[in-house]
Design a protein around this motif. Structure first.
Motif, PDB file in Angstrom:
ATOM      1  N   MET A   1      86.821   3.032  10.258  1.00 44.32           N
ATOM      2  CA  MET A   1      87.977   3.909  10.172  1.00 44.32           C
ATOM      3  C   MET A   1      89.197   3.147  10.647  1.00 44.32           C
ATOM      4  SD  MET A   1      88.255   7.563  11.988  1.00 44.32           S
ATOM      5  CE  MET A   1      89.753   8.418  12.023  1.00 44.32           C
ATOM      6  N   SER A   2      90.236   3.196   9.861  1.00 44.35           N
ATOM      7  CA  SER A   2      91.444   2.464  10.228  1.00 44.35           C
ATOM      8  C   SER A   2      92.386   3.365  11.010  1.00 44.35           C
ATOM      9  CB  SER A   2      92.137   1.916   8.978  1.00 44.35           C
ATOM     10  OG  SER A   2      92.578   3.004   8.202  1.00 44.35           O
ATOM     11  N   HIS A   3      93.302   2.747  11.678  1.00 43.60           N
ATOM     12  CA  HIS A   3      94.281   3.471  12.479  1.00 43.60           C
ATOM     13  C   HIS A   3      95.332   4.083  11.554  1.00 43.60           C
ATOM     14  CE1 HIS A   3      96.247   4.367  16.255  1.00 43.60           C
ATOM     15  NE2 HIS A   3      97.395   4.008  15.717  1.00 43.60           N
ATOM     16  N   PRO A   4      95.723   5.334  11.831  1.00 45.73           N
ATOM     17  CA  PRO A   4      96.752   5.971  10.979  1.00 45.73           C
ATOM     18  C   PRO A   4      98.062   5.188  11.043  1.00 45.73           C
ATOM     19  CG  PRO A   4      95.648   7.609  12.322  1.00 45.73           C
ATOM     20  CD  PRO A   4      95.174   6.274  12.784  1.00 45.73           C
ATOM     21  N   ALA A   5      98.704   5.046   9.908  1.00 42.47           N
ATOM     22  CA  ALA A   5      99.869   4.173   9.783  1.00 42.47           C
ATOM     23  C   ALA A   5     101.132   4.783  10.377  1.00 42.47           C
ATOM     24  CB  ALA A   5     100.108   3.828   8.319  1.00 42.47           C
ATOM     25  N   ASN A   6     101.293   6.108  10.290  1.00 43.94           N
ATOM     26  CA  ASN A   6     102.532   6.709  10.790  1.00 43.94           C
ATOM     27  C   ASN A   6     102.219   7.964  11.604  1.00 43.94           C
ATOM     28  OD1 ASN A   6     101.979   8.702   8.902  1.00 43.94           O
ATOM     29  ND2 ASN A   6     103.349   7.824   7.366  1.00 43.94           N
ATOM     30  N   ARG A   7     103.293   8.590  12.098  1.00 46.75           N
ATOM     31  CA  ARG A   7     103.145   9.730  12.995  1.00 46.75           C
ATOM     32  C   ARG A   7     102.525  10.942  12.285  1.00 46.75           C
ATOM     33  NH1 ARG A   7     108.085  12.073  16.624  1.00 46.75           N
ATOM     34  NH2 ARG A   7     106.819  13.411  17.933  1.00 46.75           N
ATOM     35  N   ALA A   8     102.918  11.145  11.075  1.00 48.24           N
ATOM     36  CA  ALA A   8     102.388  12.284  10.316  1.00 48.24           C
ATOM     37  C   ALA A   8     100.889  12.129  10.102  1.00 48.24           C
ATOM     38  CB  ALA A   8     103.116  12.404   8.979  1.00 48.24           C
ATOM     39  N   ALA A   9     100.465  10.931   9.789  1.00 40.81           N
ATOM     40  CA  ALA A   9      99.036  10.697   9.572  1.00 40.81           C
ATOM     41  C   ALA A   9      98.256  10.878  10.875  1.00 40.81           C
ATOM     42  CB  ALA A   9      98.833   9.298   9.013  1.00 40.81           C
ATOM     43  N   ARG A  10      98.841  10.452  11.996  1.00 37.35           N
ATOM     44  CA  ARG A  10      98.171  10.631  13.299  1.00 37.35           C
ATOM     45  C   ARG A  10      98.038  12.115  13.635  1.00 37.35           C
ATOM     46  NH1 ARG A  10     101.325   6.096  14.640  1.00 37.35           N
ATOM     47  NH2 ARG A  10     102.875   7.372  15.701  1.00 37.35           N
ATOM     48  N   ARG A  11      99.086  12.914  13.345  1.00 36.42           N
ATOM     49  CA  ARG A  11      99.022  14.361  13.597  1.00 36.42           C
ATOM     50  C   ARG A  11      97.975  15.024  12.709  1.00 36.42           C
ATOM     51  NH1 ARG A  11     105.297  16.231  14.324  1.00 36.42           N
ATOM     52  NH2 ARG A  11     105.554  15.339  16.392  1.00 36.42           N
ATOM     53  N   ALA A  12      97.922  14.590  11.468  1.00 44.19           N
ATOM     54  CA  ALA A  12      96.910  15.146  10.557  1.00 44.19           C
ATOM     55  C   ALA A  12      95.505  14.796  11.048  1.00 44.19           C
ATOM     56  CB  ALA A  12      97.132  14.614   9.146  1.00 44.19           C
ATOM     57  N   ALA A  13      95.336  13.596  11.538  1.00 49.15           N
ATOM     58  CA  ALA A  13      94.031  13.200  12.063  1.00 49.15           C
ATOM     59  C   ALA A  13      93.690  13.995  13.313  1.00 49.15           C
ATOM     60  CB  ALA A  13      94.016  11.704  12.371  1.00 49.15           C
ATOM     61  N   ALA A  14      94.699  14.291  14.148  1.00 56.13           N
ATOM     62  CA  ALA A  14      94.464  15.075  15.356  1.00 56.13           C
ATOM     63  C   ALA A  14      94.072  16.503  15.003  1.00 56.13           C
ATOM     64  CB  ALA A  14      95.713  15.055  16.242  1.00 56.13           C
ATOM     65  N   ARG A  15      94.701  17.098  13.944  1.00 57.29           N
ATOM     66  CA  ARG A  15      94.331  18.448  13.506  1.00 57.29           C
ATOM     67  C   ARG A  15      92.916  18.469  12.954  1.00 57.29           C
ATOM     68  NH1 ARG A  15      99.643  18.527  11.596  1.00 57.29           N
ATOM     69  NH2 ARG A  15      98.950  17.972   9.516  1.00 57.29           N
ATOM     70  N   HIS A  16      92.524  17.368  12.360  1.00 58.17           N
ATOM     71  CA  HIS A  16      91.208  17.272  11.772  1.00 58.17           C
ATOM     72  C   HIS A  16      90.114  17.262  12.842  1.00 58.17           C
ATOM     73  CE1 HIS A  16      88.140  16.360   8.903  1.00 58.17           C
ATOM     74  NE2 HIS A  16      87.841  15.223   9.506  1.00 58.17           N
TER      75      HIS A  16
END
Length: 179
Positions: A1-16
């Motif tokens: 699993m790669s690290h999310p590239a931007n803030r929006a992707a990190r938030r989406a991953a956190a919601r997941h």
């Protein structure tokens, strides 16, 4: 699993994650650690050097062979038994250069200014030797490490076993602390 590239992707991953934070974190730019390489000899040696430890003992011997030796001067009255024994005991020790001399006028090798200037550490056998050195060579001895901890009486012959053990016990900690 790669690290999310931007803030929006990190938030989406956190919601997941649904609040479950026990998922392994991802680290951008770091490869998985290869634990088998941690225990290699050169890695241990590199880490020991980083923290200032000498590992293994052979490395210490190499360092001492390359380093400037600690110059030690042994002083007694006539330079016949005690100080030549000290010189002989520490003559073959790695990282130590030893000389001896006497304070009496009829000594085999009478202490000179050159001897005192040469020495890093001066070991005298008795208090009277220290007093004699301070009286005769006041300026040269003023900034030298002069140790009277030996307190060895003139009761021993050259290379007497008891004298050798006394010298080793009392001098080694001071010599290797200076190294």
């Amino acid at each position: 699993m790669s690290h999310p590239a931007n803030r929006a992707a990190r938030r989406a991953a956190a919601r997941h994650h649904n609040g479950d934070r026990k998922v392994e974190p991802t680290y951008r730019g770091f490869a998985e650690k290869k634990w088998s390489l941690v225990y290699l000899r050169h890695n241990k040696l590199h880490r020991a050097r980083q923290i200032g430890k000498i590992w293994p003992y052979r490395e210490w011997e190499k360092l001492m062979a390359d380093a400037v030796p600690v110059k030690v001067l042994f002083v007694c009255s006539h330079n016949k038994w005690r100080s030549p024994t000290g010189e002989a005991v520490f003559a073959n020790v790695a990282g130590v250069s030893a000389r001896s001399g006497g304070t009496a006028r009829d000594a085999r090798h009478q202490i000179t200014v050159a001897d005192i200037r040469w020495a890093d550490i001066i070991f005298v056998m008795e208090d009277k030797h220290e007093q004699r050195l301070r009286a005769d060579f006041r300026q040269e001895v003023a900034y030298k490490k002069l140790h009277v901890v030996l307190d060895i009486p003139d009761d021993y012959q050259f290379m007497d076993d008891k004298l050798v053990t006394l010298l080793r016990e009392k001098c080694e900690p001071l010599i290797f602390a200076a190294a």
